[in-house]
Design a protein around this motif. Structure first.
Motif, PDB file in Angstrom:
ATOM      1  N   ASP A 528       0.833  -1.205   0.000  1.00  0.00           N
ATOM      2  CA  ASP A 528       0.000   0.000   0.000  1.00  0.00           C
ATOM      3  C   ASP A 528       0.866   1.252   0.000  1.00  0.00           C
ATOM      4  N   LEU A 529       1.951   1.224   0.770  1.00  0.00           N
ATOM      5  CA  LEU A 529       2.825   2.392   0.868  1.00  0.00           C
ATOM      6  C   LEU A 529       3.384   2.782  -0.487  1.00  0.00           C
ATOM      7  N   LEU A 530       3.703   1.793  -1.322  1.00  0.00           N
ATOM      8  CA  LEU A 530       4.304   2.077  -2.622  1.00  0.00           C
ATOM      9  C   LEU A 530       3.334   2.809  -3.541  1.00  0.00           C
ATOM     10  N   LEU A 531       2.046   2.708  -3.250  1.00  0.00           N
ATOM     11  CA  LEU A 531       1.044   3.332  -4.108  1.00  0.00           C
ATOM     12  C   LEU A 531       0.432   4.583  -3.499  1.00  0.00           C
ATOM     13  N   THR A 532       0.764   4.879  -2.260  1.00  0.00           N
ATOM     14  CA  THR A 532       0.178   6.050  -1.602  1.00  0.00           C
ATOM     15  C   THR A 532       1.219   7.075  -1.168  1.00  0.00           C
ATOM     16  N   ALA A 533       2.504   6.717  -1.192  1.00  0.00           N
ATOM     17  CA  ALA A 533       3.545   7.642  -0.733  1.00  0.00           C
ATOM     18  C   ALA A 533       3.673   8.826  -1.686  1.00  0.00           C
ATOM     19  N   ASP A 707      -3.495  -1.958  -5.109  1.00  0.00           N
ATOM     20  CA  ASP A 707      -3.999  -0.646  -5.502  1.00  0.00           C
ATOM     21  C   ASP A 707      -3.970   0.355  -4.357  1.00  0.00           C
ATOM     22  N   GLY A 708      -3.265   0.010  -3.269  1.00  0.00           N
ATOM     23  CA  GLY A 708      -3.142   0.938  -2.153  1.00  0.00           C
ATOM     24  C   GLY A 708      -4.139   0.739  -1.033  1.00  0.00           C
ATOM     25  N   ARG A 709      -5.072  -0.224  -1.172  1.00  0.00           N
ATOM     26  CA  ARG A 709      -6.101  -0.401  -0.142  1.00  0.00           C
ATOM     27  C   ARG A 709      -6.190  -1.851   0.331  1.00  0.00           C
TER      28      ARG A 709
END
Length: 762
Positions: A528-533, A707-709
């Protein structure tokens, strides 16, 4: 009209479905249609079926909801079929080579028959050598009992073989004339044990049958056994199906000889279930026996006597002591098992005995519905999917109390305020006994008991490229280090949920870890971190790791090699830096087996092995160089350049084994020598158009569900019990807003935030 319609239900067998479909498409006899029956367009098996349909027009997938069961799936396939003959093939079984040619040849000899029975083999779940089937009530090879002896070369009427009833034969043991099936309106009834009703109705309605004395189907024996052997209320369906067949036989006016044989075989099946008390829930066993006695009383022919030599406990279920006898036998077996286990532990030391006794005592206490126990990498600290789930649960389920299990020396990895217990300590065993939720990316100790009502979540810790689990058994070097596969499978049996970040993982886990768990295709929480950072996060991590401003940071992450005894970097990193360019620095991330950190190096080689978060290390890197590490699948979420350094691919593939050919579909350019690797960075081709094209294909396949979730979905589904429909939907990669184009690599270097920010969401 094709000669054969082969109907393949696929619920729960996505990992093996391709083998079943390929076995049909590889047949030398090509006059057939292949009908995979999938749960729905988004089901795991649907993608497999769709891919085969694109390759071959004879593949015609249809859908049937899981609620319709196996019988409903077969009925849906039958409704869509256009062939002269129907074959039912389970989704984890295969047709042997030449099967359809043999069937067509036999039908040419006999002319049209209503059912053509054939032999089958049974293959152990670990893919051992197949053996001819010899189930009770059948001849060797799985042919039905009661056939004329010797077997006729021509077709014959069922009346000529009174003991041929069909009730003990699986649906996939014959080919059925479609006009016969539709003309008699034969269908699989709802519920379970439908093969008994189907097989009985076929023989009751048939006028001409024939036999092929040849193996056609290779049937996989599942490790958990047949679903019909599992405990549950569904065993009452056996009585319903038995009633259905016996009533139909009476209405048809079956001869006394044939009805007696049918009754005997039906009641044998019922008695076999009764002989296993654990199959029927304890509170319902009396009801099962009462209904079985009524079935016997209503349909027992006058003067009926059980067949000579009938094994086991009484065939006559009406006996008033039948249920107590079964119950006493079961209690005696359980008592013997407890005594054996107690004897085995008598030799342990006093401290171990005390710990075990305390653990057993805590197991008798109620589960703590608000307690979650987490563990990552066998206690190496606060990391990976368990850490990401814990962090998200703090926000969405603050009522839950969490305890992280860690090995001594790893307490420092825990964020402030996170409770922990040392593995092996009395408190660790206490929380393991009491917690309702147990979350791990590896496995808990063998002694951990799966309590009724507890929920075990296996998060995994990477997408498999190398063989895993039971797939390792054929690789001697790996198998020798893997310990007992029997022990592994006992651990797998504790899993309730297993996470997957892509369809490839779903299929591999099903083969490598055969179990009854539910696969959650939610993505990996750690990603998730890779898609929200955002850019600020990237800059912060780069500063913390000591990446010089303006440098191009290359993450080098080699995997563990089972044929090596220690960490061998496989590449002279100082020489690589010198050859790749003045602005290149390397972030060395050794496999977690070698997480000591602090290796000597110049300012251009930064050892980040001991850094707590692999995800943060990925954020800091402008490009990834790896050999066969699963980090490539996670890093691909950033859509940054990836280079595969495959200097020993052939050796690795032969010693460890792989799940797919990485070099045939890599995430970026492939280098075989240090010189080739350095050249890719000197000329910038590591980040060129070809690299981007390879990465796009790779991401489409392996970044499906991230997908971040992911963490939110798991917390809501597992911890909060929210229904699937209420969860945030997984957004497929193809449906997401595309990331901005990457900043091209330049020889003068790229500012770290500018180079990283385009790949992540701000």
């Amino acid at each position: 009209m094709p000669r054969f319609s082969i109907i393949v239900p696929s619920h729960g067998v996505a990992g093996r479905l391709s083998l079943a479909l390929d076995s049909v498409l590889a047949q030398s006899y090509g006059d057939f249609e292949l009908i995979p029956v999938c749960d729905g367009p988004g089901a795991p098996a649907a993608d497999v079926a769709a891919a085969h349909a694109r390759r071959d027009s004879r593949v015609r997938p249809v859908h049937s909801p899981p609620s319709a069961g196996l019988g409903g799936a077969r009925n849906a396939g039958t409704a869509a079929a256009t062939g002269a003959y129907l074959l039912f093939l389970d989704g984890d079984d295969v047709l042997v080579p030449g099967a359809l040619t043999a069937l067509a040849g036999r039908l040419a000899q006999t002319g049209d028959v209503d059912a053509l029975y054939f032999e089958h083999e049974r293959t152990p779940w670990w893919q051992g050598l197949p053996r001819p089937a010899d189930p009770p009530g059948a001849l060797p090879g799985g042919l039905p009992a009661g056939l004329p002896d010797p077997l006729p070369e021509h077709a014959f009427a069922p009346a000529g073989a009174p003991r041929l009833t069909g009730v003990r034969l699986p649906a996939w043991s014959a080919a059925y004339r479609r006009a016969f099936v539709t003309g008699h309106r034969l269908a699989f009834p709802p519920g379970h044990h439908t093969d008994l009703a189907w097989g009985g109705q076929v023989v009751l309605a048939a006028e001409r049958i024939a036999v092929l004395r040849r193996v056609v189907v290779r049937h996989l024996l599942r490790r958990q056994g047949s679903r019909l052997e599992l405990p549950g209320e569904h065993h009452f369906d056996l009585l319903d199906q038995s009633e259905r067949v016996l009533v139909r036989a009476r209405e048809q006016g079956l001869s006394a000889e044939r009805f007696a044989a049918l009754f005997a075989q039906v009641m044998e099946v019922v008695t076999e279930t009764a002989r296993h008390p654990a199959r029927v829930p304890a509170g319902r066993r009396r009801a099962f026996f009462d209904r079985a006695r009524l079935l016997d009383r209503h349909h027992r022919p006058a003067g009926f006597r059980p067949p000579a030599g009938h094994p086991g406990l009484p065939h006559r279920l009406p006996a008033p002591l039948a249920h107590p006898v079964f119950r006493v036998r079961g209690a005696a077996a359980r008592a013997a098992g407890r005594a054996a286990r107690a004897g085995a532990g008598a030799a342990s030391g006093l401290r171990a005995v005390r710990t075990r006794l305390a653990y057993r005592w805590h197991l008798r206490r109620p589960l703590d519905d608000d307690l979650v126990v987490y563990c990552a990498y066998w206690g190496r600290g606060y990391a990976c999917n368990p850490a990401a789930l814990h962090a998200r649960a703090l926000e969405l389920a603050p009522h839950l109390r969490a305890v992280f299990l860690v090995e001594p020396g790893h307490e420092h990895t825990l964020p402030e305020g996170v409770d922990h217990a040392l593995i092996g300590s009395p408190r660790a065993w206490k929380v393991l006994a009491r917690a309702k939720y147990l979350v791990n990316n590896a496995n808990f100790a063998d002694a951990v008991v799966k309590r009724p009502g507890s929920v075990h979540v296996q998060t995994q810790h990477g997408t498999p490229l190398k063989t895993m689990g039971c797939d390792q058994s054929t690789y001697p070097v790996v198998a020798a280090q893997s310990g007992s596969f029997t022990g592994l499978l006992r651990r797998v049996d504790r899993w309730d949920h297993n996470l997957s970040s892509n369809r490839h993982s779903t299929e591999v886990w099903e083969r490598a870890f055969p179990g009854a768990y539910e696969t959650l295709e939610y993505g990996y929480p750690r990603n998730d971190l890779l898609l929200t950072a955002g850019a600020e996060d990237v800059a912060r991590v780069r500063r913390a790791l000591g990446v010089p401003e303006g440098a191009t940071a290359v993450l080098y992450a080699p995997t563990h090699r089972d044929h090596h005894t220690g960490f061998e970097p496989g590449l002279d990193l100082e020489e690589f830096c010198a050859a790749a360019g003045d602005d290149v620095v390397v972030l060395l991330r050794a496999h977690y087996f070698y997480d000591r950190g602090g290796r000597a190096g110049s300012g251009r080689v930064i050892d980040v092995t001991a850094h707590r978060s692999t995800e943060e290390v990925c954020l800091a890197a402008d490009a990834l160089v790896t050999d066969y590490s699963s980090i490539m699948f996670d890093y691909a979420n950033l859509d940054r350049p990836i280079v595969v350094y495959a200097d020993d691919w052939d050796v690795y593939r032969q010693t460890r084994g792989v799940c797919f050919d990485l070099l045939a579909s890599p995430p970026g350019p492939v280098a075989r020598t240090p010189g080739e690797l350095a050249a890719l960075f000197r000329d910038g081709s590591f980040a060129g158009a070809r690299s981007a094209a390879l990465r796009a294909v790779f991401r489409e396949r392996f970044c499906q569900f991230d997908d971040g979730r992911a963490a939110e979905r798991v917390v809501r589904r597992v911890f909060l019990g929210e229904p699937e429909a209420a969860l945030p939907p997984v957004i497929p990669l193809a449906a997401r807003v595309p990331a901005p184009a990457a900043v091209p690599f330049t020889r003068t270097g790229v500012p770290p935030v500018r180079s990283a920010a385009p790949f992540v969401r701000s």
